[in-house]
Scaffold this active site. Sequence first.
Site, PDB file in Angstrom:
ATOM      1  N   CYS A   2      -4.723   7.147  11.481  1.00 24.36           N
ATOM      2  CA  CYS A   2      -3.404   7.742  11.529  1.00 24.36           C
ATOM      3  C   CYS A   2      -3.355   8.786  12.624  1.00 24.36           C
ATOM      4  CB  CYS A   2      -3.069   8.396  10.183  1.00 24.36           C
ATOM      5  SG  CYS A   2      -3.273   7.291   8.771  1.00 24.36           S
ATOM      6  N   ARG A  50       1.302   7.106   9.729  1.00 29.14           N
ATOM      7  CA  ARG A  50       0.318   6.318   8.993  1.00 29.14           C
ATOM      8  C   ARG A  50       0.129   4.914   9.549  1.00 29.14           C
ATOM      9  NH1 ARG A  50       0.088   3.751   2.988  1.00 29.14           N
ATOM     10  NH2 ARG A  50      -2.195   3.681   2.837  1.00 29.14           N
ATOM     11  N   VAL A  53      -4.367   1.141   5.987  1.00 25.74           N
ATOM     12  CA  VAL A  53      -5.586   0.343   5.982  1.00 25.74           C
ATOM     13  C   VAL A  53      -6.168   0.229   4.570  1.00 25.74           C
ATOM     14  CG1 VAL A  53      -7.975   0.236   6.819  1.00 25.74           C
ATOM     15  CG2 VAL A  53      -6.132   0.847   8.393  1.00 25.74           C
ATOM     16  N   GLU A  79     -11.369   7.334   8.158  1.00 23.12           N
ATOM     17  CA  GLU A  79     -11.879   6.626   6.990  1.00 23.12           C
ATOM     18  C   GLU A  79     -13.115   7.350   6.463  1.00 23.12           C
ATOM     19  OE1 GLU A  79     -10.151   4.251   5.896  1.00 23.12           O
ATOM     20  OE2 GLU A  79      -9.013   3.532   7.643  1.00 23.12           O
ATOM     21  N   ASP A 102      -8.611   6.633   0.106  1.00 22.83           N
ATOM     22  CA  ASP A 102      -9.662   7.600   0.401  1.00 22.83           C
ATOM     23  C   ASP A 102      -9.074   8.977   0.667  1.00 22.83           C
ATOM     24  OD1 ASP A 102      -8.570   6.580   2.800  1.00 22.83           O
ATOM     25  OD2 ASP A 102     -10.366   7.066   3.943  1.00 22.83           O
TER      26      ASP A 102
END
Length: 611
Positions: A2, A50, A53, A79, A102
């Site tokens: 992002c 965004r 994913v 991530e 996450d």
Amino acid sequence: MCGIAGWVSYDRDLTRHQADLDAMTATMACRGPDASGVQLDRHAGLGHRRLAVIDVDGGTQPMAVQTDDGTVTITYSGEAYNFGELRGELRRRGHRFRTRSDTEVVLHGYLEWGEAVAERLNGMYAFAVWDSRVDKLVLIRDRLGVKPLYYYRTDDGVLFGSEPKAILANPLAERAVDLAGIRELVSFTQTPGSAVWCGMNEVLPGGVVTVDRAGLREHRYWTLPSRPHTDDLPTTIANVRSLLRDVVERQLVSDVPRCTLLSGGLDSSAITALAAAKLGERGEKVRSFAVDFTGREDDFVADELRATTDAPYAREVGAHVGSLHESVVLNHRDIADPAVRRAVITARDSPLSLGDMDTSLYLLFQAIRQHSTVALSGESADEVFGGYRWFFQPEAQAAATFPWMAVFVSGAKAQVSDRFNADITAALDLPSYIRDRYAEALTEIERVDGESDHEFRMREMCYLHLTRFVRMLLERKDRVSMAVGLEVRVPFCDHRLVEYVYNTPWSMKTFDGREKSLLRAATADLLPRSVLDRVKAPYPATLDPMYTSALLQQCRDLLATDDPVFNLVDRAYLEGITRESGALPIEIRNGMERVLDLSTWLDIYRPELRF
């Protein structure tokens, strides 16, 4: 993946500055094409773009948790590959989750451990937390600096963003570059913390920046550690294989289509083979992509850098591991298109590009994005395992400068600064700047007890690559991929692998007398013999003479104007090039690319030049 942005101001009511936050956030629409969000309170505004994913439906941002003492809000990019384990630990500690993302795990990790959450994360990330309980902003960046994060001090707080353009969109940020910024642009040093623009800094890799009413403070939760290596060679090879298998498995996690970048070199082939093996356990095939150029296989001529062309090796690896392989074939018109150059320079916020190797990378990623949202790359293996030819050259080992400069940024080789006029060149004094940055970098390196002089020198060379050289490549890969909304993951930047291999003696890294011995040995059973024996070739450049002809015409067109680039660049230099005929050396072609890039950057950003 992002884009994030924000503004903290202790003397303003930011609820009145919605338009400014919207403008900052909008600059990164390409990083996050799937959704946009802005959250404002009196003293803080957080923006988010965004690229969905993980948990496509549930991971919208900015994301907030209401506590008894106030709200804690996060805007997050990247991530955390170990978010599943962390979620389990946090649940055992009493936390409850509303999503599968996450982002929510990292937010609750902050609630549990504060800034120390960074020490528990495995991944690539850059995020900001606004803690209204104490009116404090926390900025955190991953250990290797895979994900970018910049900040700009103001008289009563700070601006921040994934890219400089987000900060420059705020009226408080000066759009200015001084000699220090130009030195950083053209010196090939990538000094940690530098950001080219006056008043702007990057959060250091492995760094934390906190901002509250008392001011701004920065510290690092991670630096590259020196440790004794006690494993024997077979154990070391086995550990490298185990780490690689675990890293690739973690980085395949995605709720959207994923693929690998496959050049046919050892690095990308190893990642593709490991991914194919893991996905094969689930009955899936990995998809792989390579870049190629019209007529390249027929017209290829080996040179000092590239003994072989990529395409046949990539196809062989694809067939060997059973990937769904595709070559993206580009022609000279695609690569020379001024609109593509403009897109690349906009993405990078900088005139320092790699010319056709950047425009072709952009076009490759653009084509991949039609099929996949996530790609695994072999980037950084050369820095981790010692793959560059100058690692083995006595003159580079003995040079009192950055090793890569001793080889291709020295002597008669063309430099970016060669394009500048005499006054600018003298004011920059690049030799002194580079010498100072080199000496500064060496002070960071710890020697292990009993390490020989040669082993320590090779440790120094590895350290310089892992903290400076790789930063240039990671920034390039992030900016160009995110310009088309493609998340590129870099398994070789897993900090566990980096630490382990960094502390392996050079004699083990080259135990078979070749570069990247440990990587070759750790993946030998997965790859064709031809790839294991192939000599390293860098990212391909086009050999089409029509590309050079297109550059010559663009430079002639530029010379017919009063472009502000000639306030910096020696016009006579460019005039001399355009009078050339026949085949031009690569450094001449590179020179044209740099001047055209610089002109494009000045037109897009119109910076105030303070010198």
